[in-house]
Design a protein around this motif. Structure first.
Motif, PDB file in Angstrom:
ATOM      1  N   PRO A 194      18.056 -15.300 -11.597  1.00 38.01           N
ATOM      2  CA  PRO A 194      19.227 -15.261 -12.475  1.00 38.01           C
ATOM      3  C   PRO A 194      18.998 -14.587 -13.828  1.00 38.01           C
ATOM      4  CG  PRO A 194      19.092 -17.382 -11.414  1.00 38.01           C
ATOM      5  CD  PRO A 194      17.836 -16.637 -11.046  1.00 38.01           C
ATOM      6  N   LEU A 195      17.826 -14.701 -14.393  1.00 35.19           N
ATOM      7  CA  LEU A 195      17.553 -14.064 -15.684  1.00 35.19           C
ATOM      8  C   LEU A 195      16.882 -12.697 -15.535  1.00 35.19           C
ATOM      9  CD1 LEU A 195      16.409 -17.174 -17.741  1.00 35.19           C
ATOM     10  CD2 LEU A 195      18.646 -16.057 -17.728  1.00 35.19           C
ATOM     11  N   GLY A 196      16.784 -12.207 -14.298  1.00 36.61           N
ATOM     12  CA  GLY A 196      16.260 -10.867 -14.059  1.00 36.61           C
ATOM     13  C   GLY A 196      14.772 -10.771 -13.802  1.00 36.61           C
ATOM     14  N   ASP A 197      14.045 -11.851 -13.914  1.00 39.53           N
ATOM     15  CA  ASP A 197      12.600 -11.821 -13.701  1.00 39.53           C
ATOM     16  C   ASP A 197      12.170 -13.160 -13.116  1.00 39.53           C
ATOM     17  OD1 ASP A 197      10.084 -10.639 -13.776  1.00 39.53           O
ATOM     18  OD2 ASP A 197       9.655 -11.356 -15.801  1.00 39.53           O
ATOM     19  N   PRO A 198      11.556 -13.240 -11.996  1.00 41.06           N
ATOM     20  CA  PRO A 198      10.986 -12.199 -11.139  1.00 41.06           C
ATOM     21  C   PRO A 198      12.009 -11.628 -10.152  1.00 41.06           C
ATOM     22  CG  PRO A 198      10.431 -14.324 -10.235  1.00 41.06           C
ATOM     23  CD  PRO A 198      11.216 -14.569 -11.502  1.00 41.06           C
ATOM     24  N   LEU A 199      11.540 -10.671  -9.334  1.00 40.93           N
ATOM     25  CA  LEU A 199      12.359 -10.115  -8.281  1.00 40.93           C
ATOM     26  C   LEU A 199      11.704 -10.409  -6.942  1.00 40.93           C
ATOM     27  CD1 LEU A 199      11.629  -6.541  -7.505  1.00 40.93           C
ATOM     28  CD2 LEU A 199      11.023  -7.227  -9.796  1.00 40.93           C
ATOM     29  N   GLU A 200      12.526 -10.512  -5.910  1.00 38.15           N
ATOM     30  CA  GLU A 200      12.020 -10.773  -4.566  1.00 38.15           C
ATOM     31  C   GLU A 200      12.097  -9.484  -3.763  1.00 38.15           C
ATOM     32  OE1 GLU A 200      13.134 -13.391  -0.609  1.00 38.15           O
ATOM     33  OE2 GLU A 200      13.927 -14.014  -2.555  1.00 38.15           O
ATOM     34  N   ILE A 201      10.991  -9.135  -3.113  1.00 35.71           N
ATOM     35  CA  ILE A 201      10.936  -7.923  -2.303  1.00 35.71           C
ATOM     36  C   ILE A 201      10.613  -8.280  -0.858  1.00 35.71           C
ATOM     37  CG2 ILE A 201      10.219  -6.449  -4.212  1.00 35.71           C
ATOM     38  CD1 ILE A 201       7.390  -6.598  -2.503  1.00 35.71           C
ATOM     39  N   SER A 202      10.923  -7.351   0.023  1.00 35.49           N
ATOM     40  CA  SER A 202      10.594  -7.491   1.433  1.00 35.49           C
ATOM     41  C   SER A 202       9.719  -6.308   1.833  1.00 35.49           C
ATOM     42  CB  SER A 202      11.882  -7.504   2.254  1.00 35.49           C
ATOM     43  OG  SER A 202      11.597  -7.512   3.625  1.00 35.49           O
ATOM     44  N   ILE A 203       8.574  -6.616   2.434  1.00 37.92           N
ATOM     45  CA  ILE A 203       7.643  -5.580   2.891  1.00 37.92           C
ATOM     46  C   ILE A 203       6.885  -6.114   4.100  1.00 37.92           C
ATOM     47  CG2 ILE A 203       5.818  -6.281   1.296  1.00 37.92           C
ATOM     48  CD1 ILE A 203       5.070  -3.281   1.073  1.00 37.92           C
ATOM     49  N   ARG A 204       6.718  -5.277   5.105  1.00 39.39           N
ATOM     50  CA  ARG A 204       5.969  -5.642   6.324  1.00 39.39           C
ATOM     51  C   ARG A 204       6.475  -6.918   6.983  1.00 39.39           C
ATOM     52  NH1 ARG A 204       0.253  -3.310   6.553  1.00 39.39           N
ATOM     53  NH2 ARG A 204       0.239  -1.792   4.890  1.00 39.39           N
ATOM     54  N   GLY A 205       7.763  -7.208   6.857  1.00 40.25           N
ATOM     55  CA  GLY A 205       8.353  -8.359   7.537  1.00 40.25           C
ATOM     56  C   GLY A 205       8.244  -9.680   6.803  1.00 40.25           C
ATOM     57  N   TYR A 206       7.801  -9.687   5.572  1.00 42.73           N
ATOM     58  CA  TYR A 206       7.772 -10.923   4.798  1.00 42.73           C
ATOM     59  C   TYR A 206       8.243 -10.660   3.376  1.00 42.73           C
ATOM     60  CZ  TYR A 206       3.187  -9.307   3.145  1.00 42.73           C
ATOM     61  OH  TYR A 206       2.160  -8.565   2.602  1.00 42.73           O
ATOM     62  N   ASN A 207       8.551 -11.722   2.654  1.00 37.11           N
ATOM     63  CA  ASN A 207       9.077 -11.603   1.297  1.00 37.11           C
ATOM     64  C   ASN A 207       8.047 -12.059   0.274  1.00 37.11           C
ATOM     65  OD1 ASN A 207      11.384 -10.892   2.588  1.00 37.11           O
ATOM     66  ND2 ASN A 207      12.599 -12.599   1.907  1.00 37.11           N
TER      67      ASN A 207
ATOM     68  N   THR B 182       0.842  -1.187   0.000  1.00 37.20           N
ATOM     69  CA  THR B 182       0.000   0.000   0.000  1.00 37.20           C
ATOM     70  C   THR B 182       0.884   1.247   0.000  1.00 37.20           C
ATOM     71  OG1 THR B 182      -0.106  -0.059   2.412  1.00 37.20           O
ATOM     72  CG2 THR B 182      -1.895  -1.134   1.224  1.00 37.20           C
ATOM     73  N   GLU B 183       0.289   2.353  -0.382  1.00 34.93           N
ATOM     74  CA  GLU B 183       1.014   3.617  -0.433  1.00 34.93           C
ATOM     75  C   GLU B 183       1.505   3.990   0.967  1.00 34.93           C
ATOM     76  OE1 GLU B 183      -1.652   6.316  -2.363  1.00 34.93           O
ATOM     77  OE2 GLU B 183      -1.681   5.099  -4.186  1.00 34.93           O
ATOM     78  N   GLY B 184       2.749   4.467   1.036  1.00 40.86           N
ATOM     79  CA  GLY B 184       3.345   4.866   2.308  1.00 40.86           C
ATOM     80  C   GLY B 184       4.190   3.785   2.966  1.00 40.86           C
ATOM     81  N   GLU B 185       4.120   2.556   2.478  1.00 38.38           N
ATOM     82  CA  GLU B 185       4.891   1.451   3.051  1.00 38.38           C
ATOM     83  C   GLU B 185       6.315   1.442   2.511  1.00 38.38           C
ATOM     84  OE1 GLU B 185       4.548  -1.017   5.385  1.00 38.38           O
ATOM     85  OE2 GLU B 185       2.753   0.094   5.908  1.00 38.38           O
ATOM     86  N   SER B 186       7.246   1.054   3.360  1.00 35.16           N
ATOM     87  CA  SER B 186       8.640   0.894   2.948  1.00 35.16           C
ATOM     88  C   SER B 186       8.797  -0.474   2.286  1.00 35.16           C
ATOM     89  CB  SER B 186       9.542   0.993   4.177  1.00 35.16           C
ATOM     90  OG  SER B 186      10.876   0.772   3.811  1.00 35.16           O
ATOM     91  N   ILE B 187       9.542  -0.514   1.186  1.00 32.92           N
ATOM     92  CA  ILE B 187       9.714  -1.741   0.414  1.00 32.92           C
ATOM     93  C   ILE B 187      11.187  -1.867   0.040  1.00 32.92           C
ATOM     94  CG2 ILE B 187       9.194  -0.643  -1.799  1.00 32.92           C
ATOM     95  CD1 ILE B 187       7.611  -3.190  -2.526  1.00 32.92           C
ATOM     96  N   ARG B 188      11.710  -3.089   0.044  1.00 32.72           N
ATOM     97  CA  ARG B 188      13.133  -3.329  -0.227  1.00 32.72           C
ATOM     98  C   ARG B 188      13.276  -4.469  -1.223  1.00 32.72           C
ATOM     99  NH1 ARG B 188      18.325  -3.515   2.752  1.00 32.72           N
ATOM    100  NH2 ARG B 188      19.255  -5.528   2.280  1.00 32.72           N
ATOM    101  N   VAL B 189      14.165  -4.304  -2.189  1.00 32.96           N
ATOM    102  CA  VAL B 189      14.452  -5.374  -3.147  1.00 32.96           C
ATOM    103  C   VAL B 189      15.514  -6.275  -2.537  1.00 32.96           C
ATOM    104  CG1 VAL B 189      15.362  -5.925  -5.429  1.00 32.96           C
ATOM    105  CG2 VAL B 189      13.848  -3.980  -5.151  1.00 32.96           C
ATOM    106  N   GLU B 190      15.197  -7.548  -2.398  1.00 31.66           N
ATOM    107  CA  GLU B 190      16.133  -8.518  -1.827  1.00 31.66           C
ATOM    108  C   GLU B 190      17.048  -9.096  -2.901  1.00 31.66           C
ATOM    109  OE1 GLU B 190      16.594  -9.059   1.375  1.00 31.66           O
ATOM    110  OE2 GLU B 190      14.972  -7.679   1.890  1.00 31.66           O
ATOM    111  N   LYS B 191      16.459  -9.599  -3.980  1.00 35.26           N
ATOM    112  CA  LYS B 191      17.276 -10.174  -5.049  1.00 35.26           C
ATOM    113  C   LYS B 191      16.449 -10.357  -6.307  1.00 35.26           C
ATOM    114  CE  LYS B 191      16.452 -14.800  -3.261  1.00 35.26           C
ATOM    115  NZ  LYS B 191      17.031 -16.002  -2.709  1.00 35.26           N
ATOM    116  N   TYR B 192      17.154 -10.569  -7.413  1.00 36.94           N
ATOM    117  CA  TYR B 192      16.543 -10.869  -8.702  1.00 36.94           C
ATOM    118  C   TYR B 192      16.829 -12.324  -9.047  1.00 36.94           C
ATOM    119  CZ  TYR B 192      15.557  -5.998  -9.869  1.00 36.94           C
ATOM    120  OH  TYR B 192      15.049  -4.733  -9.895  1.00 36.94           O
TER     121      TYR B 192
END
Length: 73
Positions: free
Chosen positions: A46-59, A34-44
């Motif tokens: 090997p071929l660049g798609d998909p990407l793993e993100i971390s938000i609200r304590g889960y991936n 949701t808008e206002g939440e902090s989000i972090r990219v963990e990793k991609y």
């Protein structure tokens, strides 16, 4: 402002806008992205798609096409 898909692993940002409509937007918001939440990219995959993100304590994994619709501050 930048897109989530432009971040490199280890970088983070705060969600400013989600440029999706209808059921896609509802699904994203039900996952806690949701808008206002902090989000972090963990990793991609090997071929660049998909990407793993971390938000609200889960991936989550996203397709790059979905990540391009999430605008960060």
């Amino acid at each position: 402002m930048t897109k989530l898909s432009n971040l490199k692993p280890g970088q983070s940002g705060i969600i400013k806008n989600i440029n999706l409509d209808g059921s896609a937007r509802r699904r994203i918001m039900q996952l806690g992205i949701t808008e206002g939440e902090s989000i972090r990219v963990e990793k991609y995959a090997p071929l660049g798609d998909p990407l793993e993100i971390s938000i609200r304590g889960y991936n989550l994994c996203f397709r790059k096409s979905e990540a391009e619709k999430i605008i960060l501050v």
